[in-house]
Scaffold this active site. Structure first.
Site, mmCIF file in Angstrom:
data_model
loop_
_atom_site.group_PDB
_atom_site.id
_atom_site.type_symbol
_atom_site.label_atom_id
_atom_site.label_comp_id
_atom_site.label_asym_id
_atom_site.label_seq_id
_atom_site.Cartn_x
_atom_site.Cartn_y
_atom_site.Cartn_z
ATOM 1 N N ALA A 131 0.836 -1.194 0.000
ATOM 2 C CA ALA A 131 0.000 0.000 0.000
ATOM 3 C C ALA A 131 0.878 1.254 0.000
ATOM 4 O O ALA A 131 2.076 1.207 0.268
ATOM 5 C CB ALA A 131 -0.907 0.007 1.223
ATOM 6 N N GLU A 176 2.530 -6.104 7.462
ATOM 7 C CA GLU A 176 1.683 -5.097 8.107
ATOM 8 C C GLU A 176 1.884 -5.033 9.619
ATOM 9 O O GLU A 176 1.740 -3.976 10.236
ATOM 10 C CB GLU A 176 0.202 -5.379 7.795
ATOM 11 C CG GLU A 176 -0.201 -5.112 6.361
ATOM 12 C CD GLU A 176 0.009 -6.308 5.443
ATOM 13 O OE1 GLU A 176 -0.463 -6.269 4.296
ATOM 14 O OE2 GLU A 176 0.655 -7.295 5.881
ATOM 15 N N GLY A 223 -0.097 -5.412 0.360
ATOM 16 C CA GLY A 223 -1.134 -5.458 -0.655
ATOM 17 C C GLY A 223 -0.683 -6.153 -1.926
ATOM 18 O O GLY A 223 -1.498 -6.754 -2.636
ATOM 19 N N GLU A 270 -1.174 -9.750 -1.244
ATOM 20 C CA GLU A 270 -2.616 -10.006 -1.228
ATOM 21 C C GLU A 270 -3.190 -10.033 -2.642
ATOM 22 O O GLU A 270 -4.106 -10.813 -2.938
ATOM 23 C CB GLU A 270 -3.315 -8.943 -0.383
ATOM 24 C CG GLU A 270 -3.030 -9.106 1.103
ATOM 25 C CD GLU A 270 -3.539 -7.950 1.947
ATOM 26 O OE1 GLU A 270 -4.362 -8.192 2.836
ATOM 27 O OE2 GLU A 270 -3.112 -6.802 1.711
#
Length: 255
Positions: free
Chosen positions: A61, A129, A106, A109
């Site tokens: 992110a 994270e 991300g 993911e």
């Protein structure tokens, strides 16, 4: 644009293009959802490659953007974040992630949303994270555990550590490792082969597997049973069976 959809020979490439690290900011997330939905609709897209370029898949992110968001802002944004990734996971066609360099947070993911993952020897994957005082928020706690099992997923998520391509392969986080320069070519070849297959049967197989993983076996068997019987109404089923009887297996040319 930070994400592009390029289509050739039945294969759609969802190409992340936000140098230098393909950080997944809000605009990129929204664009990803838009193009995933377009790939779902387009009949000329029969299979999909998700690719970040030769150097990096996606480093995660946009932390600077997230740092400015308070609780209220993230409450309003969290669902849209997940929906952008779920749009990729729900493309009813074969999807392969072509992973080079970093696929973190991300980025990891996003790779988890694919049906198959091909990584370069230079790839590093992880869910860091926890090192920010957070947990994965775009599906990582759910898709990673389903893919590699809860204990291995907890190790990666609790520690935030990065794994190189060889360990990712051993964990089942990726399915194949190739030289970094060959990642896109290998992923495109996988997608192109399936793009020539029976589109409705491939959709049925994907939906049956994915639905079955989310429910009890009786419901999963019912989904499989309904799709299996329904495919007897398709032209591809007739072509496939006729070809098998007349020419032998593996020679059918589906429409």
């Amino acid at each position: 644009m930070t994400v592009n959809l390029e289509v050739a020979d039945g294969v759609g490439t969802l190409r992340l293009d936000r140098p230098p690290m393909n950080a997944l900011d809000v605009a990129t997330q929204d664009r990803l959802k838009e193009l995933a939905e377009e790939a779902t609709r387009r009949e000329d897209v029969r299979a999909v490659v998700v690719y970040g370029g030769e150097k990096v898949f996606a480093a995660g992110a946009d932390i600077k953007e997230m740092q400015e968001m308070d609780h209220t802002a993230m409450v309003l944004r969290a669902r849209a974040l997940q929906d952008s990734f779920t749009a990729v996971a729900r493309i009813p066609k074969p999807v392969v992630a072509a992973v080079t360099g970093y696929a973190l947070g991300g980025g990891c993911e996003l790779a988890l949303c694919a049906d198959y993952r091909i990584a370069g020897e230079n790839a590093k994957l992880g869910q860091p994270e926890i090192l920010l005082g957070l947990i994965p928020g775009a599906g990582g706690t759910q898709r990673l555990a389903r893919l590699i099992g809860p204990s291995k997923a907890k190790d990666l998520i609790f520690t935030g550590r990065q794994v190189k391509a060889d360990e990712a392969l051993a964990l089942g986080l990726v399915d194949r490792v190739v030289p970094a320069a060959e990642v896109y070519e290998a992923a495109h070849a996988w997608a192109a082969k399936l793009a020539q297959g029976p589109a409705i049967a491939l959709r049925a197989a994907k939906e049956s597997i994915d639905t079955g993983l989310e429910t009890d076996i009786e419901t999963g068997l019912a989904v499989e049973r309904n799709w299996f019987a329904g495919l007897f109404a398709t032209e591809d089923r007739a072509i496939g069976m006729r070809s098998f009887v007349e020419e032998g297996p593996g020679k059918a040319k589906f429409r």
